[in-house]
Design an enzyme around this catalytic site. Structure first.
Site, PDB file in Angstrom:
ATOM      1  N   ASP A  74       4.508   0.796   4.027  1.00  0.00           N
ATOM      2  CA  ASP A  74       4.699   0.577   2.597  1.00  0.00           C
ATOM      3  C   ASP A  74       6.185   0.714   2.289  1.00  0.00           C
ATOM      4  O   ASP A  74       6.876   1.553   2.864  1.00  0.00           O
ATOM      5  CB  ASP A  74       3.865   1.556   1.765  1.00  0.00           C
ATOM      6  CG  ASP A  74       4.178   3.019   2.052  1.00  0.00           C
ATOM      7  OD1 ASP A  74       5.060   3.585   1.369  1.00  0.00           O
ATOM      8  OD2 ASP A  74       3.541   3.600   2.955  1.00  0.00           O
ATOM      9  N   ASP A 163      -0.587   3.860  -7.390  1.00  0.00           N
ATOM     10  CA  ASP A 163       0.044   5.015  -6.762  1.00  0.00           C
ATOM     11  C   ASP A 163       0.125   6.117  -7.811  1.00  0.00           C
ATOM     12  O   ASP A 163       0.952   6.077  -8.720  1.00  0.00           O
ATOM     13  CB  ASP A 163       1.442   4.606  -6.274  1.00  0.00           C
ATOM     14  CG  ASP A 163       2.229   5.755  -5.658  1.00  0.00           C
ATOM     15  OD1 ASP A 163       1.716   6.885  -5.618  1.00  0.00           O
ATOM     16  OD2 ASP A 163       3.374   5.513  -5.235  1.00  0.00           O
ATOM     17  N   GLU A 165       0.491  10.136  -8.186  1.00  0.00           N
ATOM     18  CA  GLU A 165       0.895  11.336  -7.444  1.00  0.00           C
ATOM     19  C   GLU A 165       1.838  12.160  -8.295  1.00  0.00           C
ATOM     20  O   GLU A 165       1.991  11.929  -9.495  1.00  0.00           O
ATOM     21  CB  GLU A 165       1.553  10.922  -6.125  1.00  0.00           C
ATOM     22  CG  GLU A 165       2.757   9.984  -6.322  1.00  0.00           C
ATOM     23  CD  GLU A 165       3.447   9.627  -5.014  1.00  0.00           C
ATOM     24  OE1 GLU A 165       4.021  10.540  -4.396  1.00  0.00           O
ATOM     25  OE2 GLU A 165       3.415   8.440  -4.620  1.00  0.00           O
TER      26      GLU A 165
END
Length: 276
Positions: A74, A163, A165
């Site tokens: 990634d 994503d 986080e």
């Protein structure tokens, strides 16, 4: 910023050096300094997958090689232009490139990363770095889809990734309670599905998921999981998931730091991309 007349006289007497100093004194203070923010806070837009994993969860070894798992990477603007041929020759067969963050940032390297991985033969996809403290989940899903996060049934395009986080710019949970965080994530996932016909993937770390969603289990039945853990095993998964689709296992790999495993063969990657 006003400069006292006597100081101007002394600065101008220094010639060129004085002129440079005068220009610097005239610059306005940045908002970070003016607001008393920590100079260590990164600029908006610079976040990337796994940015907080080492600091919060640490690192504990690397996984052993498994023929039933497929290597991936990634990338974000942090990597710039990526050497895709080098990665292909090293065995990497799939890739995700950051497309967007919040509703204020688009990765300037996205085209080279997203198209470049495809051009060498990889199965590729795009991810969105969530900032739940700036705008709503549905708005961020729209921003993502409109700027590189859409999905197509060509067998070479992976579904988009949320994503979610640790917040690199402030409070770990973006100032949200567990219930409001779950609602924000649901809004993103629902809008992404409505726009693309695919369920987005959730990328997260178990420790963050526990801390910021209360270890909510309600997305597991429909949402693929990309787990972040830098260790020899994936360890405990968030509540509800009994398996994972992808695993980010290190941030210190060759060529590109962030390396991942798809939990299946290359045929499995292609099947997942096709949505079947």
């Amino acid at each position: 910023m006003p400069v006292h007349r006597s100081r101007l006289v002394r600065i101008r007497a220094l010639g060129t050096a004085g002129a440079v100093l005068l220009a610097l004194l005239a610059l306005p203070q940045t908002s970070a300094v003016a607001d008393g923010a920590s100079p260590s806070v990164p600029p908006r837009g610079s976040a990337h997958m796994g940015m907080g994993v080492l600091a919060h969860d640490g690192q504990a070894g690397l996984p052993t090689s498994r023929s039933t798992q497929t290597e991936g990477v990634d990338v974000s603007s942090h990597q710039g232009d990526v050497a895709w041929t080098t990665l292909w020759n090293s065995g990497v067969r799939w890739a995700y490139a950051k497309a967007t963050e919040g509703t204020y940032y688009t990765n300037p390297y996205h085209a080279q990363q997203y198209n470049g991985s495809y051009d060498v033969g990889m199965v590729r996809g795009a991810y969105h770095f969530a900032t739940p403290d700036t705008t709503g989940g549905a708005a961020q899903a729209d921003y993502f889809v409109d700027r590189g996060g859409a999905w197509s049934a060509d067998g070479r395009t992976l579904p988009g990734v949320l994503d979610i986080e640790w917040n690199p710019y402030g409070d770990d949970c973006y100032g949200k309670s567990a219930s409001s965080m779950v609602s924000w994530i649901r809004d993103f996932l629902d809008r992404y599905r409505a726009r693309t016909g695919r369920d987005a993937v959730i990328y997260t770390a178990t420790s963050w998921w526990k801390q910021c969603t209360g270890n909510y289990a309600g997305f597991a039945s429909t949402t693929p999981l990309w787990i972040a853990r830098y260790a020899s095993t994936v360890g405990e998964l968030p509540a509800g998931w009994n398996t994972y689709t992808m695993w980010q296992y290190t941030s210190t790999g060759p060529t590109v730091g962030d390396h991942d495993r798809f939990n299946g063969t290359l045929d499995g990657v292609r099947t997942f991309a096709a949505g079947s």
